[in-house]
Enzyme design. Structure first.
Site, PDB file in Angstrom:
ATOM      1  N   GLU A   1       7.876 107.805  34.742  1.00 60.17           N
ATOM      2  CA  GLU A   1       6.825 107.708  35.684  1.00 60.17           C
ATOM      3  C   GLU A   1       6.529 106.381  36.314  1.00 60.17           C
ATOM      4  OE1 GLU A   1       3.424 110.669  34.639  1.00 60.17           O
ATOM      5  OE2 GLU A   1       4.402 109.780  33.011  1.00 60.17           O
TER       6      GLU A   1
HETATM    7  N1  MCN Z   1      15.184 106.057  29.173  1.00 57.85           N
HETATM    8  C1  MCN Z   1      15.840 105.055  28.922  1.00 57.85           C
HETATM    9  N2  MCN Z   1      15.664 103.827  28.679  1.00 57.85           N
HETATM   10  C2  MCN Z   1      14.422 103.624  28.569  1.00 57.85           C
HETATM   11  C3  MCN Z   1      13.267 104.559  28.977  1.00 57.85           C
HETATM   12  C4  MCN Z   1      13.742 105.651  29.288  1.00 57.85           C
HETATM   13  O1  MCN Z   1      17.140 105.362  28.864  1.00 57.85           O
HETATM   14  N3  MCN Z   1      13.645 102.269  28.313  1.00 57.85           N
HETATM   15  C5  MCN Z   1      15.642 107.427  29.754  1.00 57.85           C
HETATM   16  C6  MCN Z   1      15.238 108.301  28.669  1.00 57.85           C
HETATM   17  O2  MCN Z   1      16.127 108.363  27.736  1.00 57.85           O
HETATM   18  C7  MCN Z   1      14.839 109.542  29.634  1.00 57.85           C
HETATM   19  C8  MCN Z   1      14.522 109.063  30.872  1.00 57.85           C
HETATM   20  O3  MCN Z   1      14.881 107.687  31.001  1.00 57.85           O
HETATM   21  O4  MCN Z   1      16.573 110.047  29.733  1.00 57.85           O
HETATM   22  C9  MCN Z   1      12.959 109.243  30.982  1.00 57.85           C
HETATM   23  O5  MCN Z   1      12.452 109.055  29.737  1.00 57.85           O
HETATM   24  P1  MCN Z   1      10.909 108.895  29.532  1.00 57.85           P
HETATM   25  O6  MCN Z   1      10.282 108.020  30.285  1.00 57.85           O
HETATM   26  O7  MCN Z   1      10.818 108.662  27.924  1.00 57.85           O
HETATM   27  O8  MCN Z   1      10.430 110.389  30.099  1.00 57.85           O
HETATM   28  P2  MCN Z   1      10.495 111.649  29.210  1.00 57.85           P
HETATM   29  O9  MCN Z   1      11.901 111.873  28.478  1.00 57.85           O
HETATM   30  O10 MCN Z   1       9.403 111.963  28.673  1.00 57.85           O
HETATM   31  O11 MCN Z   1      10.493 112.659  30.670  1.00 57.85           O
HETATM   32  C10 MCN Z   1       9.432 113.024  31.267  1.00 57.85           C
HETATM   33  C11 MCN Z   1       8.966 112.203  32.679  1.00 57.85           C
HETATM   34  C12 MCN Z   1       8.325 112.823  33.337  1.00 57.85           C
HETATM   35  S1  MCN Z   1       6.493 112.616  32.525  1.00 57.85           S
HETATM   36  C13 MCN Z   1       8.404 113.286  34.390  1.00 57.85           C
HETATM   37  S2  MCN Z   1       7.121 114.111  35.471  1.00 57.85           S
HETATM   38  C14 MCN Z   1       9.644 113.469  35.191  1.00 57.85           C
HETATM   39  C15 MCN Z   1      10.516 112.505  34.618  1.00 57.85           C
HETATM   40  O12 MCN Z   1      10.434 112.123  33.521  1.00 57.85           O
HETATM   41  N4  MCN Z   1      10.088 114.720  35.774  1.00 57.85           N
HETATM   42  C16 MCN Z   1      11.503 114.647  36.095  1.00 57.85           C
HETATM   43  N5  MCN Z   1      11.568 112.514  35.140  1.00 57.85           N
HETATM   44  C17 MCN Z   1      12.311 113.402  35.805  1.00 57.85           C
HETATM   45  N6  MCN Z   1      13.365 113.443  36.218  1.00 57.85           N
HETATM   46  C18 MCN Z   1      14.135 114.401  36.687  1.00 57.85           C
HETATM   47  N7  MCN Z   1      15.423 114.715  36.874  1.00 57.85           N
HETATM   48  N8  MCN Z   1      13.326 115.887  36.721  1.00 57.85           N
HETATM   49  C19 MCN Z   1      12.182 115.789  36.620  1.00 57.85           C
HETATM   50  O13 MCN Z   1      11.318 116.927  36.386  1.00 57.85           O
END
Ligand code: MCN
Ligand code: FES
Ligand code: FES
Length: 911
Positions: A871
Site C-alpha cells: 500500500e
Molecule cells: N514484499 C516483498 N518485500 C518487501 C515487502 C513486501 O517482497 N519488503 C512482497 C510480499 O512478499 C508480498 C507483497 O510484496 O508478496 C505485498 O506485501 P505486503 O505489503 O506485506 O502486503 P500483504 O501481503 O499484506 O498484502 C496486502 C496488500 C494490500 S493491504 C492490498 S489492499 C493489496 C496489496 O497488498 N491488494 C492487492 N497488493 C495487491 N496486489 C494485487 N495484485 N492484488 C490485490 O488485491
C-alpha cells in the site's frame, strides 16, 4: 438447441448448446475448459479471450449461434500446459505478469493471436493490440505484460534461446532479494488454477445456486416482502428472507473504539426493517440452477416506503437529516489531533505564507477482474465450510458467526485463489449469505456476483470532504502549522470506520516535520455504498490534501517544489503528524536520488510543451504504515515433511499480491542453514480451521508481521534440529530422535495506537517510503490529461522478492492514475460497469515507468529488514499526476477524479 462440430484446441468436438448460450458458457460449463475466465461478462475485460478462426474474441459476448460450424477455437489449454509451457507462458511467469493471474489466460491467448499475425511487434503494437481487444489488468500496470510478449516473441522468432525465459537460480541458491517467479505462476499462466467460479463448477450435483433479490433504492423502510410466487417457480428449493436467518442476522462491524457511537451491529445479512443502501439484500433464492434462481428472484414482490437518501457526508450531516440507523447519530465517530502549540495564532502572523483548500476525494471502486464469489457446505467435521475471496479468514469467521447463529469455531473459512481484491475483501461480502443458506437448506450453496453486483454491492473507497490549511515561515521556508477538519463518508456500515478516520490525522501532512497541528476527523453514516478497505486506506485521501498544500506553499514562497520538500521532510529529530519518531530517515536520500531525474524531466517538459498540449512534472511524497494500528500479532507453524521439505501453516491470504512468494521467500531465507530447496517449501491456501490466526492480508502487514512469525517458526526449527556436527536432522532423524516436526512461530508488534483524545501515538510496526514523479500532457482545449512517464524512488526496507515488489509498484501507479483521472462510483447508474467506473486500460498507463530502490535502511522490526509493499506505493502516485497537471497549466484540482471537465474548469479558474 444448437448442434455444432467445433475444433477446440485441435480436437474435433461435438457441442450441443442452447442458441442463446455464450461460447464462454459452453467452454467452461459444458466442456470444463475453465482456463477461460469470466470477469465482467460484458465484453469489457478480455479475461474470456479465445481465438476463434484466427481472430481474438471475447467469448462472454460471443453467442453460440454466431460461432460458425467447424470453427477452430484455441483456448489457454491449447497453448500450453503445466510442464509444457508455451514461450508466452514462460515469459508471463518470468516477468511477473501474473499477479492474481485472473487476467493471464485471456492476455496470453490475446498475445498469441497477435504473434500469429505479427512475429515482430513493437511495444506500441503490443499495447495497441491489448487496447483494441480490451484486455484489462488491475494488478500489473501492464508494463510486465508487454515485457513478457516482447521476450516471448524474440524466442518464437528464434532470436533468443528458450532458456532465456527461465529463471536462473543464483549460484548461492539464495532467492531472497531475487526475481524468483512466484510458486503459483505456472498454474496461473496455464489457466489450471481454480478460482471460486471454477471450483463452483466442481461442486456436487445437489449444490444450490443462489440469486439475490436486491434493493434498487438507497434508503427505505421495508413494508413487505412476498416470496410466495417465487417459491413455486421451477427448480426453486427455498427463498430466504430475514426471518430465516438463524442468528442475529447482522455482520459485526468491528467497533474498536470506546468513542464509537452505535454498537457495530448495523449491517443486516438479509434486510429486515430498512434498506440502507442500493443493493441491500432483501431475499435469497436457492434453486437448482443459476437460471432458475435468477428467474425466481424476479418474482419476489417487495413493498417499500421511501426515505430521504443522504448520498454524501454533508447531506447526512445537515441539521434536518434523519438518523439512518435510528438511535445512532449520523456522525458517529470523531478523532481529534492535538500536536504542539495552538495553530490559529500562526495563521494570523504576517511572516507566514498560507496554503488552503476544500477537497473532496472520490468513491473509487476496486474493480478486480474477478467478481465476488463464495460457496459453502457442511463438512464431515460438522463445521460450516465457506470458501470465498476472504483476505481475513479468521476475522471473517468472527464477524459473521453470531449473525448466522454459530460460534466462530464452528466455521471453517477458506480463501480461494483470488482475482484481486485491493482491500474490498477485508469486508465480508457474500460469505454470510452463503453460510445462512447452507444452514437453512442443509445443501451446498454457491453464489457468484455478476459485475453489476460487484460494482454496486461491495464496499468502496470512502470519500473524504476536507478543509485544510498549512502555514510556512516566509524567511526560513519551514512549515510551521497545519489545520484540518474532515468528514469521512463511510456509507451505512461501520466496518473499519474508526481506523479509516484515524488515517486522516496520521497522514495529512505526513512526510514533513510539522511541529503544530490541530485536526478533527468525523465518520459519517450515509446511504451511498459502504466504505471498505482499499489499498492505501485513508492515505490516498490524506495525501490529496498534504501534497497539494505543500506544493502551493512552495509556489507561494517562490521555491522549487522538490527543494521545498527536501527542506521540510523528516530528518533526525522530526516527528510524524501523530508525534512519533519516523522509523527510518529515508526521504532526503530518495529526494536526492530523484533530483537529477526531476531536472531532466523539467527540461524535457519545457522543451516539448506547446500552446495546445501543455506538459508538466509533478512530485509527490508518500509515507504509509505497515502493520495494523497498535499491537499487531500473527501465529503460524511450519510442518517438517517426510521428504525433508516443509509445509507452511500460515493463513497469509493471497489477493494476488504474492502471499505465496512472500511466505516461501521468507521461509527459504530463514531456513538457509538447512538448505531446503525452494520447490520443497510449500505454500498452503488459508483455512481458518487448519491454520492459526496470522491476521488479515491488509494494512500491508503480512511481509512484516506474518513474515516475522514465519521467521520465528524457522528459528525454532533450526534450534531444535541442529546436530552437534553443525548439520541438521532429516525428517527421519528427527522422528527417530523423538524431536518435534511441527514448529510454531508468533510475532507481536509493540506499537501504540493513537490516543482517542489527542490523536498522538506511534501506531505502526514500520513504514514504507515512496516518492513519485509523473510527467503529463494536458490538452488545453479539452482538459484531457495523458500520463507520459512515471518514476518511483522507494525505500521499503529489504526486499524479499523484486518481481513481486516491482509488480506492486507498477500496479499502484496504474491504480493511482485511475484514481487521479477517471475512476469513480458516485453515480450508481453511470459508474456500475468497468468502463463506466473509469477502469484504466493500457492506453492510459504509460509504458515508460522506472523504479529505483534503496535498501540501506533495514527495518529493525521486519524479517531481514523488510517493510511492506502493498500500500505504501499507492498513497501518492495520484498526487504526482495532480501536481503535474498544475505544473503543466496552472490548474489546481480540488475534487477527484480530475476528469476533463474538472480540468477545463480549473484551467479557466487559473486563467
Ligand atoms: N514484499 C516483498 N518485500 C518487501 C515487502 C513486501 O517482497 N519488503 C512482497 C510480499 O512478499 C508480498 C507483497 O510484496 O508478496 C505485498 O506485501 P505486503 O505489503 O506485506 O502486503 P500483504 O501481503 O499484506 O498484502 C496486502 C496488500 C494490500 S493491504 C492490498 S489492499 C493489496 C496489496 O497488498 N491488494 C492487492 N497488493 C495487491 N496486489 C494485487 N495484485 N492484488 C490485490 O488485491
Ligand atoms: Fe468477457 Fe470480461 S470481456 S469476461
Ligand atoms: Fe491482471 Fe490480476 S494479474 S488482473
Amino acid at each position: 438447441m444448437l448442434q455444432k462440430r467445433l475444433f477446440i484446441n485441435g480436437v474435433e468436438t461435438p457441442v450441443f448448446a442452447p442458441a442463446k448460450s455464450t461460447l464462454a458458457e459452453v467452454l467452461r460449463e459444458q466442456l470444463h475448459l475453465t482456463g477461460t475466465k469470466v470477469g465482467c461478462g460484458q465484453g469489457q475485460c478480455g479475461a474470456c479471450s479465445v481465438i476463434l478462426n484466427g481472430k481474438v474474441v471475447r467469448s462472454c459476448i460471443t453467442k453460440m449461434s454466431r460461432v460458425p460450424e467447424k470453427s477452430y477455437i484455441t483456448t489457454i489449454e491449447g497453448i500450453g500446459a503445466p510442464g509444457n509451457l508455451h514461450p508466452l507462458q514462460k515469459a508471463w511467469a518470468l516477468y511477473g505478469a501474473a499477479q492474481c493471474g485472473f487476467c493471464s489466460p485471456g492476455f496470453i491467448v490475446s498475445a498469441k493471436g497477435l504473434l500469429d499475425e505479427n512475429d515482430t511487434p513493437t511495444r506500441a503494437d503490443v499495447r495497441n493490440w491489448f487496447q483494441k481487444h480490451r484486455n484489462a489488468c488491475r494488478c500489473t500496470g501492464y508494463k510486465p505484460l508487454v515485457d513478457a510478449v516482447m521476450a516471448a516473441a524474440e524466442v518464437l522468432r528464434g532470436d533468443a534461446p528458450e532458456e532465456s525465459l527461465e529463471f536462473k537460480m543464483p549460484e548461492d541458491g539464495r532467492i531472497w532479494g531475487s526475481k524468483y517467479p512466484r510458486p503459483t505462476a505456472e498454474a496461473k499462466v496455464t489457466g489450471t488454477l481454480d478460482y471460486g467460479a471454477d471450483l463452483g463448477l466442481k461442486l456436487p450435483d445437489d449444490t444450490l445456486c443462489l440469486a439475490l433479490v436486491q434493493a434498487e433504492v438507497n434508503h427505505a423502510n421495508i413494508l413487505s416482502i412476498d416470496t410466495s410466487k417465487a417459491e413455486t417457480m421451477p427448480g426453486v428449493h427455498a427463498v430466504l428472507t430475514a426471518k430465516d436467518v438463524k442468528g442475529k442476522n447482522r455482520i459485526f462491524g468491528l467497533v474498536q473504539s470506546p468513542y464509537h457511537k452505535g454498537d457495530g451491529w448495523e449491517r443486516p445479512i438479509i434486510s429486515d426493517t430498512k434498506v440502507f443502501q442500493y443493493g441491500d439484500v432483501l431475499a435469497v433464492v436457492c434453486a437448482s440452477t443459476y437460471e432458475e434462481a435468477n428467474a425466481a428472484a424476479k418474482e419476489v414482490a417487495v413493498e417499500l416506503e421511501m426515505l430521504p437518501a443522504y448520498m454524501s457526508a454533508p447531506e447526512a450531516m445537515a441539521d434536518d437529516a434523519i438518523e439512518i440507523h435510528p438511535g445512532t447519530p449520523n456522525v458517529y465517530f470523531t478523532q481529534p489531533l492535538i500536536k504542539g502549540d495552538e495553530t490559529a495564532p500562526v495563521f494570523e502572523r504576517d511572516d507566514v505564507v498560507v496554503a488552503q483548500g476544500d477537497f473532496v476525494t472520490s468513491r473509487q471502486p476496486h474493480m478486480p477482474i474477478e467478481p465476488d464469489v463464495s460457496f459453502g457446505y457442511m463438512g464431515e467435521d460438522e463445521l460450516l465450510h465457506i470458501h470465498s475471496k476472504s483476505i481475513a479468514v479468521h476475522l471473517h469467521a468472527f464477524m459473521i458467526a453470531e449473525g448466522i447463529g454459530l460460534t466462530p469455531d464452528k466455521i471453517a473459512m477458506a480463501s480461494n485463489p483470488m482475482g484481486g481484491t485491493f482491500g474490498y475483501k477485508l469486508s465480508p461480502t457474500s460469505e454470510a449469505l452463503v453460510g445462512a443458506a447452507v444452514l437453512v437448506t442443509g445443501r451446498p450453496c454457491f453464489l457468484r456476483y455478476n459485475y453489476h453486483q460487484q460494482m454496486t454491492y461491495t464496499g468502496k473507497r470512502s470519500p473524504f470532504h476536507i478543509s485544510a490549511r498549512m502555514a510556512a515561515d516566509k524567511s526560513t521556508g519551514r512549515i510551521l502549522a497545519l489545520e484540518h477538519d474532515y468528514a469521512v463518508d463511510h456509507g451505512p456500515y461501520c466496518e473499519m470506520a474508526s481506523v479509516l478516520t484515524g488515517r486522516g490525522i496520521q497522514f495529512i501532512g505526513a512526510g514533513y516535520d510539522i511541529p503544530n497541528i490541530r485536526g478533527m476527523g468525523r465518520t459519517v453514516c450515509t446511504n451511498h455504498a459502504w466504505g471498505a478497505a482499499f489499498r492505501g486506506f485513508g492515505g490516498v485521501q490524506s495525501y490529496f490534501v498534504g501534497e497539494t498544500l505543500v506544493e502551493d506553499l512552495a509556489e507561494a514562497l517562490g521555491q522549487d517544489p522538490l527543494e521545498f520538500r527536501y527542506a521540510n521532510c523528516y530528518r533526525e529529530g522530526s516527528t510524524t503528524p501523530t508525534g512519533a519518531t519516523p522509523d527510518v530517515i529515508a526521504l532526503p536520500q530518495l529526494l536526492d536520488a530523484l533530483r537529477p531525474k526531476y531536472k531532466e524531466a523539467k527540461a524535457r517538459t519545457a522543451r516539448n510543451s506547446t500552446e495546445k498540449i501543455k506538459k508538466g512534472v509533478g512530485i509527490a511524497v508518500g509515507v504509509y504504515g505497515a502493520g495494523a494500528d497498535g499491537m499487531d500479532t500473527a501465529e503460524v507453524f511450519i510442518q517438517y515433511d517426510p521428504d525433508n521439505g516443509v509445509t507452511l501453516g500460515c493463513s497469509w491470504e493471497d489477493h494476488g499480491q504474492g502471499a505465496d512468494i512472500g511466505a516461501v521467500g521468507t521461509t527459504h531465507e530463514a531456513l538457509r542453514p538447512m538448505g531446503i530447496p525452494v520447490e520443497k517449501i510449500r505454500f498452503s491456501w488459508p483455512d481458518s480451521s487448519k491454520q492459526p490466526p496470522a491476521g488479515p492480508a491488509g494494512a500491508s502487514r503480512s511481509q512484516v508481521v506474518v513474515g516475522s512469525a514465519l521467521r520465528a517458526a524457522c528459528t525454532a526449527m533450526l534450534e531444535t534440529l541442529k546436530k552437534a556436527d553443525g548439520g541438521f536432522m532429516t525428517y527421519d532423524e528427527a522422528v527417530a530422535a523423538e524431536k518435534p516436526t511441527r514448529f510454531e512461530g508468533t510475532y507481536s508488534s509493540q506499537g501504540s495506537a493513537c490516543d482517542p483524545d489527542t490523536g498522538l501515538g506511534d501506531p505502526f510496526v514500520n513504514c514504507m517510503y515512496t516518492i513519485y514523479m509523473a510527467e503529463v500532457s494536458v490538452e488545453v482545449a479539452t482538459g484531457k490529461v495523458k500520463v507520459d512517464r512515471v518514476s518511483c524512488v522507494a525505500d521499503l526496507g529489504a526486499i524479499n522478492n523484486r518481481l513481486a515488489v516491482d509488480g506492486q509498484i507498477y500496479g499502484c501507479i496504474a491504480q493511482g492514475i485511475g484514481l487521479a483521472l477517471s475512476e469513480d462510483f458516485e453515480d450508481i447508474k453511470k459508474h456500475s460497469t468497468m468502463i463506466g467506473g473509469g477502469f484504466p486500460y493500457i492506453e492510459s498507463i504509460p509504458d515508460d515507468m522506472e523504479i529505483e530502490y534503496f535498501e540501506n535502511n533495514l527495518r529493525e522490526h521486519g524479517p531481514f529488514g523488510a517493510s511492506g509493499a502493498g500500500e505504501g506505493p499507492m498513497v501518492n502516485p495520484h498526487m504526482s499526476v495532480i501536481n503535474a497537471i498544475h505544473d503543466a497549466c496552472g490548474a489546481r484540482i480540488y475534487r477527484l477524479p480530475a476528469t476533463p471537465e474538472r480540468v477545463l474548469e480549473a484551467i479557466r479558474k487559473a486563467q
